[in-house]
Each structure stands twice: as structure tokens, then as C-alpha cells.
Design a protein around this motif. Structure first.
Motif, PDB file in Angstrom:
ATOM      1  N   UNK A  73       0.827  -1.213   0.000  1.00 33.78           N
ATOM      2  CA  UNK A  73       0.000   0.000   0.000  1.00 33.78           C
ATOM      3  C   UNK A  73       0.858   1.259   0.000  1.00 33.78           C
ATOM      4  N   UNK A  74       1.956   1.229   0.737  1.00 38.66           N
ATOM      5  CA  UNK A  74       2.853   2.389   0.771  1.00 38.66           C
ATOM      6  C   UNK A  74       3.475   2.637  -0.612  1.00 38.66           C
ATOM      7  N   UNK A  75       3.917   1.571  -1.260  1.00 38.77           N
ATOM      8  CA  UNK A  75       4.483   1.697  -2.613  1.00 38.77           C
ATOM      9  C   UNK A  75       3.418   2.154  -3.602  1.00 38.77           C
ATOM     10  N   UNK A  76       2.205   1.646  -3.444  1.00 36.46           N
ATOM     11  CA  UNK A  76       1.105   2.044  -4.328  1.00 36.46           C
ATOM     12  C   UNK A  76       0.805   3.528  -4.151  1.00 36.46           C
ATOM     13  N   UNK A  77       0.725   3.976  -2.905  1.00 38.13           N
ATOM     14  CA  UNK A  77       0.460   5.388  -2.634  1.00 38.13           C
ATOM     15  C   UNK A  77       1.522   6.267  -3.286  1.00 38.13           C
ATOM     16  N   UNK A 119      -5.999   0.556  -5.499  1.00 40.00           N
ATOM     17  CA  UNK A 119      -6.146   2.012  -5.532  1.00 40.00           C
ATOM     18  C   UNK A 119      -7.229   2.476  -4.558  1.00 40.00           C
ATOM     19  N   UNK A 120      -8.393   1.844  -4.621  1.00 38.89           N
ATOM     20  CA  UNK A 120      -9.503   2.251  -3.761  1.00 38.89           C
ATOM     21  C   UNK A 120      -9.194   2.021  -2.281  1.00 38.89           C
ATOM     22  N   UNK A 121      -8.487   0.942  -1.978  1.00 38.92           N
ATOM     23  CA  UNK A 121      -8.074   0.685  -0.597  1.00 38.92           C
ATOM     24  C   UNK A 121      -7.154   1.789  -0.105  1.00 38.92           C
ATOM     25  N   UNK A 122      -6.175   2.135  -0.920  1.00 35.49           N
ATOM     26  CA  UNK A 122      -5.238   3.205  -0.570  1.00 35.49           C
ATOM     27  C   UNK A 122      -5.991   4.528  -0.415  1.00 35.49           C
ATOM     28  N   UNK A 123      -6.882   4.812  -1.352  1.00 37.56           N
ATOM     29  CA  UNK A 123      -7.627   6.065  -1.306  1.00 37.56           C
ATOM     30  C   UNK A 123      -8.457   6.174  -0.025  1.00 37.56           C
ATOM     31  N   UNK A 124      -9.174   5.113   0.316  1.00 36.63           N
ATOM     32  CA  UNK A 124     -10.005   5.145   1.521  1.00 36.63           C
ATOM     33  C   UNK A 124      -9.146   5.360   2.775  1.00 36.63           C
ATOM     34  N   UNK A 125      -8.004   4.711   2.831  1.00 36.87           N
ATOM     35  CA  UNK A 125      -7.116   4.870   3.989  1.00 36.87           C
ATOM     36  C   UNK A 125      -6.557   6.291   4.074  1.00 36.87           C
ATOM     37  N   UNK A 145       2.865  11.282   1.615  1.00 35.59           N
ATOM     38  CA  UNK A 145       2.377  11.969   0.416  1.00 35.59           C
ATOM     39  C   UNK A 145       0.852  11.971   0.356  1.00 35.59           C
ATOM     40  N   UNK A 146       0.200  11.855   1.507  1.00 31.30           N
ATOM     41  CA  UNK A 146      -1.260  11.841   1.542  1.00 31.30           C
ATOM     42  C   UNK A 146      -1.879  13.064   0.872  1.00 31.30           C
ATOM     43  N   UNK A 147      -1.405  14.261   1.242  1.00 29.44           N
ATOM     44  CA  UNK A 147      -2.036  15.468   0.707  1.00 29.44           C
ATOM     45  C   UNK A 147      -1.781  15.601  -0.784  1.00 29.44           C
ATOM     46  N   UNK A 148      -0.607  15.204  -1.251  1.00 30.78           N
ATOM     47  CA  UNK A 148      -0.361  15.212  -2.698  1.00 30.78           C
ATOM     48  C   UNK A 148      -1.322  14.260  -3.392  1.00 30.78           C
ATOM     49  N   UNK A 149      -1.519  13.100  -2.802  1.00 34.32           N
ATOM     50  CA  UNK A 149      -2.451  12.119  -3.357  1.00 34.32           C
ATOM     51  C   UNK A 149      -3.867  12.689  -3.379  1.00 34.32           C
ATOM     52  N   UNK A 150      -4.288  13.276  -2.261  1.00 36.93           N
ATOM     53  CA  UNK A 150      -5.643  13.841  -2.171  1.00 36.93           C
ATOM     54  C   UNK A 150      -5.860  14.871  -3.267  1.00 36.93           C
ATOM     55  N   UNK A 151      -4.944  15.799  -3.395  1.00 37.88           N
ATOM     56  CA  UNK A 151      -5.133  16.864  -4.374  1.00 37.88           C
ATOM     57  C   UNK A 151      -5.057  16.347  -5.812  1.00 37.88           C
ATOM     58  N   UNK A 152      -4.111  15.466  -6.070  1.00 36.65           N
ATOM     59  CA  UNK A 152      -3.996  14.937  -7.428  1.00 36.65           C
ATOM     60  C   UNK A 152      -5.242  14.158  -7.823  1.00 36.65           C
ATOM     61  N   UNK A 153      -5.711  13.295  -6.945  1.00 36.88           N
ATOM     62  CA  UNK A 153      -6.851  12.454  -7.282  1.00 36.88           C
ATOM     63  C   UNK A 153      -8.180  13.215  -7.214  1.00 36.88           C
TER      64      UNK A 153
END
Length: 189
Positions: A7-11, A49-55, A96-104
């Protein structure tokens, strides 16, 4: 090899390359496993992807609640710290949570768009509700808490876009140029 490492690598990959630019092979290589090993934990790239996103969304919701639970009496500094905390969460290399949030949130995978937008809409509505409650409890703004909330979110949105596309220096320029004017406008509005 653990599910946490996957999950960390996926994120990291989804954040850096986007959904379409990331392959399960990329993720497996980063973890040091074979691609087939991922399938023992996740049925597909979509499920991962969805698992990572929800977390990530849950972690960011927890951050919001922790921040708002630690209310400080100086509202100006409190709101300024909230903006700066978003910036720090964005530039932090380890998380990189916030980068992920904004990008997605801005560029979700097309075929998962509805589910992604639904999750991020709930996240941003939660932020809006927390801010609105804060302003309702502030005598100076309680009569127009909803307007103050929306104006703050508009400022925050603009600053986050500046951070995404212009970098830290551009964020800092826009923040310095807008914050005092914004605050004085609230007090005089």
C-alpha cells in the motif's frame, strides 16, 4: 513483504505517476516482490487504488479532527496555522497523503471517477463543516459563518492549486499577498 509495504508503494506511485501511469509491476518492483504476489492481497489495481484512497482519506479526516480539537483562542493564528499545516502535509516527503488527495481530487481515474469524487467530496464537506462550526462559535462571524467558511475555503483552494502547480515559492508569494488582506476583509466585512 507485507500488505503495508504494498500500500505504501502504491500510494507513492499513484501520487507520483497518477493512476494511469502506475502499473502493478511498478509497485511490485518498489516493494521487491513479483507482480503476482500483489494478487494474493488485492484482486486488481482498482481494488488496491480504492483501498489506498479510503485509507488516505480516513487519515486526512483524522488530521482535520485532531487539528480542530486543539482549538486556540487566537483565531487569526489558528486559521493561518491550518493553511500552513496543509502546506507542510503537502511538501512532507515521507507522507504523500495530501499530494495524493489533491492529485486524485482534481484528476481522478476516469473509470473510478464517481467513487473517487464521492470520497473526496465527503472529505471536503467535513472540512467545511468543521470550519463552519468554528465560525458559528466565533461571535464576530457567527451571523455569517457560512459565508466566512466559503471564503476561507476559496482562499485555501487557490493556495493549494498554487502549491501543486507553482511550488512552495509560489504558494508563499500568494499566501503573503493574500492573507492579511483576507483577514482585514473578514474583520471589516
Amino acid at each position: 513483504m507485507t500488505i503495508t509495504e504494498i500500500k505504501k508503494a502504491a500510494l507513492s506511485n499513484f501520487t507520483e505517476k497518477g493512476y494511469d501511469g502506475t502499473s502493478l509491476s511498478d509497485i511490485a518492483q518498489k516493494v521487491g516482490i513479483k507482480k503476482q504476489s500483489i494478487y494474493s492481497h488485492f484482486k486488481s489495481k482498482d481494488e488496491l487504488f480504492l483501498t489506498v484512497m479510503h485509507e488516505v482519506v480516513n487519515e486526512e479526516r483524522n488530521f482535520l479532527h485532531q487539528f480542530f480539537d486543539e482549538h486556540q483562542p487566537d483565531l487569526k493564528n489558528y486559521l493561518e496555522n491550518l493553511i500552513l499545516e496543509f502546506k507542510e502535509r503537502y511538501i512532507n516527503n515521507e507522507e504523500c497523503n495530501m499530494k495524493f488527495v489533491l492529485r486524485m481530487a482534481y484528476m481522478p481515474p476516469v473509470h473510478l471517477r464517481e467513487e473517487v469524487i464521492q470520497d473526496f467530496t465527503l472529505y471536503f464537506l467535513e472540512l467545511e463543516n468543521l470550519l463552519n462550526e468554528l465560525f458559528l462559535n466565533t461571535k464576530a462571524f457567527s451571523a455569517r459563518a457560512e459565508i466566512v467558511t466559503l471564503s476561507f475555503l476559496t482562499l485555501l483552494d487557490g493556495l493549494l492549486v498554487a502549491l501543486m502547480y507553482g511550488g512552495i515559492e509560489r504558494f508563499n508569494q500568494k499566501f503573503q499577498a493574500s492573507w492579511e488582506i483576507y483577514w482585514k476583509g473578514l474583520l471589516n466585512g
